[in-house]
Motif scaffolding. Sequence first.
Motif, PDB file in Angstrom:
ATOM      1  N   LEU A  29       0.848  -1.193   0.000  1.00 38.77           N
ATOM      2  CA  LEU A  29       0.000   0.000   0.000  1.00 38.77           C
ATOM      3  C   LEU A  29       0.877   1.234   0.000  1.00 38.77           C
ATOM      4  O   LEU A  29       1.770   1.379   0.837  1.00 38.77           O
ATOM      5  N   LEU A  30       0.624   2.129  -0.944  1.00 37.45           N
ATOM      6  CA  LEU A  30       1.315   3.419  -0.995  1.00 37.45           C
ATOM      7  C   LEU A  30       0.322   4.521  -0.675  1.00 37.45           C
ATOM      8  O   LEU A  30      -0.775   4.575  -1.234  1.00 37.45           O
ATOM      9  N   ARG A  31       0.715   5.424   0.222  1.00 47.90           N
ATOM     10  CA  ARG A  31      -0.066   6.611   0.552  1.00 47.90           C
ATOM     11  C   ARG A  31       0.685   7.840   0.047  1.00 47.90           C
ATOM     12  O   ARG A  31       1.859   7.757  -0.317  1.00 47.90           O
ATOM     13  N   PRO A  32       0.030   8.998   0.009  1.00 44.42           N
ATOM     14  CA  PRO A  32       0.662  10.197  -0.546  1.00 44.42           C
ATOM     15  C   PRO A  32       2.013  10.546   0.071  1.00 44.42           C
ATOM     16  O   PRO A  32       2.868  11.138  -0.604  1.00 44.42           O
ATOM     17  N   GLU A  33       2.236  10.180   1.317  1.00 45.93           N
ATOM     18  CA  GLU A  33       3.513  10.501   1.963  1.00 45.93           C
ATOM     19  C   GLU A  33       4.613   9.487   1.639  1.00 45.93           C
ATOM     20  O   GLU A  33       5.774   9.693   2.004  1.00 45.93           O
ATOM     21  N   ASP A  34       4.274   8.395   0.935  1.00 45.96           N
ATOM     22  CA  ASP A  34       5.248   7.346   0.665  1.00 45.96           C
ATOM     23  C   ASP A  34       6.064   7.634  -0.596  1.00 45.96           C
ATOM     24  O   ASP A  34       5.562   8.213  -1.570  1.00 45.96           O
ATOM     25  N   PHE A  73       4.869   7.339  -4.551  1.00 43.25           N
ATOM     26  CA  PHE A  73       3.424   7.492  -4.704  1.00 43.25           C
ATOM     27  C   PHE A  73       3.072   8.342  -5.921  1.00 43.25           C
ATOM     28  O   PHE A  73       2.124   8.020  -6.659  1.00 43.25           O
ATOM     29  N   ALA A  74       3.784   9.429  -6.153  1.00 45.18           N
ATOM     30  CA  ALA A  74       3.440  10.344  -7.251  1.00 45.18           C
ATOM     31  C   ALA A  74       3.440   9.613  -8.587  1.00 45.18           C
ATOM     32  O   ALA A  74       2.512   9.765  -9.393  1.00 45.18           O
ATOM     33  N   ASN A  75       4.472   8.806  -8.835  1.00 47.70           N
ATOM     34  CA  ASN A  75       4.519   8.046 -10.085  1.00 47.70           C
ATOM     35  C   ASN A  75       3.437   6.973 -10.115  1.00 47.70           C
ATOM     36  O   ASN A  75       2.817   6.719 -11.155  1.00 47.70           O
ATOM     37  N   ALA A  76       3.204   6.343  -8.981  1.00 41.01           N
ATOM     38  CA  ALA A  76       2.195   5.284  -8.916  1.00 41.01           C
ATOM     39  C   ALA A  76       0.799   5.829  -9.180  1.00 41.01           C
ATOM     40  O   ALA A  76      -0.067   5.123  -9.701  1.00 41.01           O
ATOM     41  N   ALA A  77       0.559   7.078  -8.813  1.00 45.86           N
ATOM     42  CA  ALA A  77      -0.773   7.660  -8.950  1.00 45.86           C
ATOM     43  C   ALA A  77      -1.019   8.284 -10.314  1.00 45.86           C
ATOM     44  O   ALA A  77      -2.152   8.653 -10.636  1.00 45.86           O
ATOM     45  N   LEU A  78       0.000   8.386 -11.153  1.00 42.64           N
ATOM     46  CA  LEU A  78      -0.114   9.105 -12.426  1.00 42.64           C
ATOM     47  C   LEU A  78      -0.815   8.249 -13.482  1.00 42.64           C
ATOM     48  O   LEU A  78      -0.380   7.142 -13.775  1.00 42.64           O
ATOM     49  N   PRO A  79      -1.924   8.729 -14.073  1.00 41.44           N
ATOM     50  CA  PRO A  79      -2.584   7.975 -15.136  1.00 41.44           C
ATOM     51  C   PRO A  79      -1.868   8.147 -16.466  1.00 41.44           C
ATOM     52  O   PRO A  79      -1.094   9.090 -16.646  1.00 41.44           O
ATOM     53  N   GLY A 118      -4.767   6.431  -1.986  1.00 40.81           N
ATOM     54  CA  GLY A 118      -3.844   5.314  -1.842  1.00 40.81           C
ATOM     55  C   GLY A 118      -3.810   4.476  -3.104  1.00 40.81           C
ATOM     56  O   GLY A 118      -4.741   4.494  -3.915  1.00 40.81           O
ATOM     57  N   VAL A 119      -2.699   3.762  -3.291  1.00 45.52           N
ATOM     58  CA  VAL A 119      -2.541   2.789  -4.376  1.00 45.52           C
ATOM     59  C   VAL A 119      -2.126   1.480  -3.731  1.00 45.52           C
ATOM     60  O   VAL A 119      -1.144   1.437  -2.976  1.00 45.52           O
TER      61      VAL A 119
END
Length: 492
Positions: free
Chosen positions: A50-55, A58-64, A76-77
């Motif tokens: 689990l990745l949260r915004p502070e991890d 996260f920024a790359n994981a959240a990018l569509p 979270g991702v």
Amino acid sequence: MLNRRLFLSGSAAAITALTLPSSFAQALIHDEMGAVDRWERLRGIAGDLLLRPEDTGFANAALPNNLRFEAVRPEGVVYCNSPQMVADVINWCRDNDMPFAIRGGGHSYAGFSTSHGLVIDMARMDEIAIDAETGVATIGAGAINYEIYAALDAAGRTTTHGRCPSVGIAGFLMGGGIGFNMRRFGMACDSLISAEIVTADGQIRTCSETENADLFWALRGGAGGNFGVATSFTLQTHPAETSITVFRIVWRDKVLDVASALFETIDAAPDTMGTRVAFGGINPTMTGRGRQVPLTLLGQFAGSKEDFLALMAPVLAVGEPDFADIQEAPYWQGQDFLAEEGEPAYYRERSTFHTSVPDREFLAQAIDHMARWPGTGASANLVFFQTGAAVNAVASDATAFVHRDSRFLSTANLSWSKDDTARPDVVRASTDWQDELYALVTASDTKGAFQNFPDPSLTDWRERYYGENLARLSAVKAAVDPTNVFRFGQSI
């Protein structure tokens, strides 16, 4: 000080936890101690997955992939690594009324693979096994094309597949799945033998013609994310040729004459021919420099270069190409030639199916419109993927994929640059132009829209995507997801 009640409740939790998976054990103990919020409970299930915004990361994981939706950031991702973990996560989402999106490759044109809540990423579930004797492949729902290509290449097999290495198999298969092989092997979903899926009740179900048959029907063309989280697919593959002919040919002169001959020629070609025809938009600067709308033919032919050139002779007699690269290659080496990278970008696409060959009058209007593109910092195209043959050999109600009477699938596509996002008037002018192009296209002999290319601007998307199969799909949805756990902007 530890009182007796807390000691006994904690001990009971610990003893119970011994009989449960470790992920549940941690979450249960914390719950009994009353010490965690919902995200900590999910951490108990997922751990470091689990990745949260502070991890970190996260920024790359959240990018569509479609940067139009980069502002939609999840809380979270989570990277699921087993069907049971998927079930646990879905149960958590349901219990916490948490919106979520399922992500395979993350290429949803409409941004449906991202969410303001949780993104369930399937990338860890990418196992691939191919039976050497039968050619039957079992593929994890998180596998992307690049991994699948490598496995098929090693096994000397192929199937209907796309061109972008980073596209995920799940959304591709469940939306139908197009590719240069579809005229001889059918839509990608037609090769499906069985699938495993986690439904809204947390059950892990196997689906085939004989088990959960209605759900299996729906998974072949009913689009991803509607009925559950697919975890694996079993499909039939075919022997890959030791040599095919691949080609990229561009005309910039006599484009209308060439296009008219080209569409007639490829429509009459054998099903061993797979093609993509594209008209490029030209902006006012290009027009002022005397540029003409380019016409590009890309594709493959399961035969020799000599035979391909013989098929193309009527077209080549009309106009000499400005550029031509035609080569014979082993099958998977040829796919490297045809591949498109599909890097994250800002884009919008609008699709429809053509039930007849585009005629000269329509082509003249389309070419004229392409010559009046206002321009962005990227590109605009009107693209035609050749369908027909084996695609149309399957009855429209045999699977959920209803589009079984087409000759071509077209997309009016537009992309723009990062700089353009600071100039909304530029993007708006081009999207207005794109809508006018789509109106022109759909005024011809067309019907429906492609559910693999979701279009948020459609108001009648249910009918366009699913046609006569919508009622049965709605019934399957009601049976397996009665409380609409799986929902997004264009969910059934």
